[in-house]
Design a protein around this motif. Structure first.
Motif, mmCIF file in Angstrom:
data_model
loop_
_atom_site.group_PDB
_atom_site.id
_atom_site.type_symbol
_atom_site.label_atom_id
_atom_site.label_comp_id
_atom_site.label_asym_id
_atom_site.label_seq_id
_atom_site.Cartn_x
_atom_site.Cartn_y
_atom_site.Cartn_z
ATOM 1 N N ALA A 196 -13.450 10.571 -10.386
ATOM 2 C CA ALA A 196 -13.570 9.035 -9.690
ATOM 3 C C ALA A 196 -12.193 8.784 -9.008
ATOM 4 O O ALA A 196 -11.976 7.937 -8.443
ATOM 5 C CB ALA A 196 -13.772 8.073 -10.739
ATOM 6 N N ASP A 197 -11.078 9.516 -9.743
ATOM 7 C CA ASP A 197 -9.709 9.212 -9.185
ATOM 8 C C ASP A 197 -9.226 10.732 -9.001
ATOM 9 O O ASP A 197 -8.782 11.244 -9.795
ATOM 10 C CB ASP A 197 -9.064 8.553 -10.374
ATOM 11 N N LYS A 205 -16.855 1.830 -12.712
ATOM 12 C CA LYS A 205 -15.621 2.495 -12.227
ATOM 13 C C LYS A 205 -14.228 1.875 -13.052
ATOM 14 O O LYS A 205 -13.175 2.266 -12.719
ATOM 15 C CB LYS A 205 -15.320 1.705 -10.835
ATOM 16 N N ASP A 240 -9.270 -0.011 -13.069
ATOM 17 C CA ASP A 240 -10.334 -0.040 -12.306
ATOM 18 C C ASP A 240 -10.106 1.223 -11.324
ATOM 19 O O ASP A 240 -9.199 1.148 -10.293
ATOM 20 C CB ASP A 240 -10.405 -1.370 -11.797
ATOM 21 N N THR A 241 -10.858 2.206 -11.343
ATOM 22 C CA THR A 241 -10.521 3.437 -10.354
ATOM 23 C C THR A 241 -11.032 2.963 -8.844
ATOM 24 O O THR A 241 -10.444 3.729 -8.205
ATOM 25 C CB THR A 241 -11.478 4.294 -10.710
ATOM 26 N N GLY A 242 -11.594 1.631 -8.814
ATOM 27 C CA GLY A 242 -11.927 1.397 -7.435
ATOM 28 C C GLY A 242 -10.952 0.484 -6.585
ATOM 29 O O GLY A 242 -10.969 0.262 -5.683
#
Length: 237
Positions: free
Chosen positions: A99-100, A177, A220-222
């Motif tokens: 995700a990151d 996320k 929060d990866t978003g």
């Protein structure tokens, strides 16, 4: 009077003859053996030109090499050196890295160590502003309450951070996320609480002691914010 012998014409002719003679003396005659004109880029072109020197073989430049030679070492999993294969921690770190793209286990541990020292130092000094930037709201309120009680009692916390002996992952996960990582720190401090009279009422201001803390960080990866925040603190059971 003949215009061909006009004084002005004779003067111009004389100047022309002088200029021609001076140019010949400076430039000389072309014999076919003259040096070529100065080329400021000749040295650069010679340096770029492949040279042959006995047994030396000029290898192809990187740009001309095949993109995949089949000899490149495959990238190691993100958890390598920090978790066991197929463990819940390894799987969690893989999900977070997916995700990151900037995430790395080593980078996180290094940052967590720095954050740990900053938090314990700020708490000892009663530096609420620094704590607010590093902690979630709930954790900050708990730290601030402890500082308030210490100050109301007139006590002082003397603490000297010695170093971190070990920091390792105990949990990692990604839900939606929201990335969550738990780290166990084993650190050394010289720490003591003194009352108004300067007497030690807790700890020891001369003895190094080992402390184990288990902290959980979230991000929060978003979000564009790359920072992780401490969301929970605990002591091993």
């Amino acid at each position: 009077m003949n215009q061909a012998f006009d004084p002005l014409n004779l003067l111009i002719l004389a100047i022309a003859v002088v200029v021609i003679l001076r140019l010949r003396s400076v430039l000389g005659k072309r014999t076919g053996n003259e040096r070529p004109p100065l080329d400021p880029y000749a040295a650069q072109r010679r340096a770029e030109k492949p040279q042959s020197n006995g047994n030396v073989i000029n290898l192809p430049q990187r740009d001309n090499a095949p993109e995949n030679t089949g000899l490149e070492k495959p990238a190691e999993p993100v958890w390598t050196g920090y978790a066991e294969a197929d463990s819940s921690v390894a799987k969690g770190l893989e999900k977070i890295a997916g995700a990151d793209g900037q995430f790395s286990a080593r980078g996180f541990i290094d940052g967590a160590k720095v954050a740990y020292e900053m938090v314990v130092t700020a708490f000892a000094q009663g530096d609420r502003q620094s704590l607010k930037n590093l902690l979630s709201r709930d954790v900050y309120e708990g730290f601030a309450k402890a500082i308030d009680e210490r100050e109301r009692a007139g006590n002082v916390l003397e603490s000297r951070f010695v170093g971190i002996d070990k920091a390792d992952f105990t949990a990692a996960d990604l839900k939606g996320k929201r990335a969550s990582i738990t780290v166990r720190f084993i650190a050394e401090f010289i720490s003591a609480t003194l009352n108004k009279a300067g007497e030690v009422i807790e700890g020891d201001n001369k003895q190094v002691r080992e402390i184990t803390d288990v902290w959980t960080f979230e991000r929060d990866t978003g979000s564009r914010d790359p920072n992780w925040k401490l969301v929970a603190t605990d002591e091993p059971g």
